[in-house]
Design a protein around this motif. Structure first.
Motif, PDB file in Angstrom:
ATOM      1  N   ASP A 256      56.951  94.832   3.308  1.00  0.00           N
ATOM      2  CA  ASP A 256      57.352  96.048   2.676  1.00  0.00           C
ATOM      3  C   ASP A 256      58.593  96.702   3.023  1.00  0.00           C
ATOM      4  OD1 ASP A 256      55.225  95.457   0.762  1.00  0.00           O
ATOM      5  OD2 ASP A 256      53.782  96.669   1.737  1.00  0.00           O
ATOM      6  N   SER A 257      58.732  96.809   4.133  1.00  0.00           N
ATOM      7  CA  SER A 257      59.768  97.750   4.900  1.00  0.00           C
ATOM      8  C   SER A 257      60.400  96.964   6.140  1.00  0.00           C
ATOM      9  CB  SER A 257      59.171  99.097   5.251  1.00  0.00           C
ATOM     10  OG  SER A 257      58.257  98.844   6.390  1.00  0.00           O
ATOM     11  N   ILE A 258      61.528  97.791   6.542  1.00  0.00           N
ATOM     12  CA  ILE A 258      62.121  97.079   7.657  1.00  0.00           C
ATOM     13  C   ILE A 258      61.175  97.293   8.895  1.00  0.00           C
ATOM     14  CG2 ILE A 258      64.217  97.457   9.349  1.00  0.00           C
ATOM     15  CD1 ILE A 258      64.987  96.131   7.092  1.00  0.00           C
ATOM     16  N   ALA A 259      60.611  98.412   8.927  1.00  0.00           N
ATOM     17  CA  ALA A 259      59.617  98.640   9.977  1.00  0.00           C
ATOM     18  C   ALA A 259      58.667  97.625  10.239  1.00  0.00           C
ATOM     19  CB  ALA A 259      58.952 100.130   9.697  1.00  0.00           C
ATOM     20  N   ASP A 260      57.957  97.303   9.032  1.00  0.00           N
ATOM     21  CA  ASP A 260      56.803  96.253   9.136  1.00  0.00           C
ATOM     22  C   ASP A 260      57.684  94.745   9.670  1.00  0.00           C
ATOM     23  OD1 ASP A 260      55.146  97.999   8.013  1.00  0.00           O
ATOM     24  OD2 ASP A 260      55.139  97.435   6.075  1.00  0.00           O
ATOM     25  N   PHE A 261      58.626  94.603   9.091  1.00  0.00           N
ATOM     26  CA  PHE A 261      59.362  93.156   9.499  1.00  0.00           C
ATOM     27  C   PHE A 261      59.628  93.307  10.920  1.00  0.00           C
ATOM     28  CE2 PHE A 261      63.691  91.148   9.837  1.00  0.00           C
ATOM     29  CZ  PHE A 261      63.202  89.854  10.149  1.00  0.00           C
TER      30      PHE A 261
END
Length: 553
Positions: A256-261
């Motif tokens: 869902d986001s760069i942070a999750d990745f």
């Protein structure tokens, strides 16, 4: 490079690069007296209205302020050119670093440092409602302090307005299908590009390299991409699913986001802090010397010349052998189990270590702990300590890789052959301080529990005796001190670390013998000889090649 002032202010110095949307020149700002980089983008009258709109949109993105983002000082347009005045970065691009690094051998610590910085920049932009839309190695720069910065925020909008790009300002090979097809874009578009960059860093190959948008789109849909762990054996297979999720053709299937990745990705990479230090050493250039090539890898020691895949295979073979050794040593204490069955069971940790070294080490140490309950003279307290230490070590440190496993377990065979002092020096040489501390604790536990391998010169009695604890403290201090001195990964400090570790081990045993005998005493002759020989061996390794902790070998 000589020529008229740009915008009546900037004196051209050199052309830094040139691409489809324009060129970048390094200039001298005659007003503020500083170097700047200017991106010059030609436009036509037919494109003028679009460029005005593009400048407005680009201004919002480019004015982001973050240490991991290249600062943009100003925008301007004169006649048939648009100008972006930016911070000048005196260092290589990630594209140059990848080009100068043999495919599949990019340092995992440095990779972690770069990816973390890029992720920080892109995540910050997303928090400010800005998409990059052209993340690629050419737009990731490293300055002389080893800091990574992402450039060209907002440039994609301007390039798109000029008609230079057919697909929202991206670059073939890094654009996801929705960007190529002109569909709605969001932060998962940048996630796809970042994942493509990560894949290229790790393997040296672009996953969807092609000569046209159509060809790239077909490659993405076909998704015939080699798993990174099949290209590099030092990568955990778990990283494959993380990257393939982020590279999914359908944005709904991505994180869902760069942070999750990044949360999913970073555990499979190296130590970012260590990578930042090494990156700084690589890119620093003497101000008084002008180099033709902006990137020059650090001088390589003898161990750096070993193929990464070969070193990983060798490391796992050693891990398997050490796990088998500890398991069989533990079974010698259990008389109720048939020897043949015991030898067969001892193979399980060895096989596990060949596949997943930390898991094999955990099995071997658990067998060792259980054997203390089942031996002719049960030692339940030591058994509990051994099992608890094994679990704690794997949770806190052991998952880092094969280096931690081998450094922790190597004490067993070294103790048997009388070279126990070499073990703490190996751990200090190869591991960062916290991980070296973990390895030293496991070494001590194994010395206390694997009876045949402790070595009479090391331990003076039971775990309750003061000399034993003095020796244990000296052991741990020697390991950590050597690790601290090896942080800079230089030959001189590696040698100094070995000497300091040897002195601490000699002093600790001398103090222990003094307390044991009641008379002033130095270390025993055998302990002194083996300690000095271990020190000499590590000094030789230090001369042949500086600390290898960055490789995790």
């Amino acid at each position: 490079m000589q020529g008229p002032l740009i915008l009546d202010r900037y004196r051209p110095i050199e052309v830094k690069g040139e691409g489809g949307s324009g060129r970048v020149e390094i200039c001298w700002d005659t007003r503020i007296q500083r170097r700047v980089a200017i991106k010059r983008m030609p436009i036509s009258n037919a494109q003028a209205n679009g460029v005005v709109t593009g400048l407005s949109e680009a201004r919002t993105g480019a004015m982001l302020s973050r240490p991991s983002i290249v600062s943009v000082y100003d925008f301007d347009r004169v006649d048939d050119e648009a100008f972006l005045i930016m911070e000048a970065i005196d260092g290589p691009s990630l594209a140059q670093i990848i080009h100068d690094t043999p495919a599949g051998s990019f340092d995992l610590d440095i990779a972690a440092a770069i990816i973390l910085a890029v992720g920080d920049a892109v995540e910050f932009a997303h928090e400010n409602q800005v998409l990059h839309l052209d993340i690629k190695p050419d737009n990731i720069l490293v300055n002389r302090n080893g800091a990574c910065k992402v450039s060209d925020f907002g440039v994609s909008e301007l390039a798109d307005a000029q008609g230079f790009r057919k697909a929202s300002g991206g670059t073939i090979g890094y654009m996801p299908p929705e960007q190529m097809n002109g569909h709605m874009l969001d932060e998962r578009t940048d996630e796809f590009a970042l994942a493509a960059v990560v894949y290229e860093i790790l393997t040296g190959k672009r996953p969807f390299a092609a000569n046209s948008l159509d060809a790239s789109a077909k490659l993405i849909q076909k998704f015939d991409v080699a798993p990174p762990s099949s290209v590099r054996l030092d990568l955990d297979p778990g990283i494959d699913s993380v990257l393939f999720t982020a590279l999914s053709p359908d944005p709904e299937d991505r994180y869902d986001s760069i942070a999750d990745f990044l949360t999913a990705l970073m555990p499979y990479l190296g130590n970012a802090a260590q990578g930042s230090r090494r990156l700084r050493e690589i890119v620093q250039v003497d101000d008084e010397v002008v180099e033709e090539q902006s990137y020059a890898p650090k001088k390589r020691g003898i161990l750096d010349r070993v193929s990464p895949n070969l070193s990983v295979i060798l490391g796992r073979v050693i891990a398997a052998a050490l796990c088998w050794w500890i398991s069989t040593s533990a079974f010698f204490n259990i008389t109720m189990i048939d020897t043949n069955i015991a030898m067969l069971i001892a193979l399980l940790p060895a096989v596990a270590a060949a596949v997943k070294p930390p898991f094999g080490a955990l099995l071997a140490m658990l067998i060792n702990g259980v054997s203390l309950f089942l031996c002719p003279v049960p030692m339940p307290v030591l058994g509990v300590v051994a099992i608890a230490a094994a679990i704690a070590w794997v949770v806190l440190f052991g998952r880092e890789g094969v280096a931690d496993t081998n450094c922790a377990l190597v004490i067993s065979p070294l103790g048997l052959v009388g070279f126990a002092p070499l073990a703490p020096m190996i751990a200090g040489y190869c591991l960062p301080p916290k991980r070296a501390l973990g390895a030293a604790v496991i070494q001590v536990v194994l010395m206390l529990t694997v009876g045949k391998n402790t070595g009479p010169e090391l331990l003076f009695g039971s775990i309750t005796s003061i000399p034993t604890w003095i020796m244990i403290c000296g052991w741990i201090i020697a390991t950590v001190l050597m690790s601290v001195l090896c942080v800079r990964e230089t030959r001189i400090l590696s040698i100094l670390g070995a000497i300091c570790a040897a002195l601490i081990l000699l002093i600790a045993q001398g103090i222990g013998l003094t307390i044991l005998t009641g008379f002033p005493a130095g270390p025993s002759g055998t302990w002194a000889i083996t300690t000095v020989l271990a020190c000499v061996a590590m000094c030789v390794v230090g001369v042949l090649g500086s600390s290898v902790r960055h490789k995790g070998e």
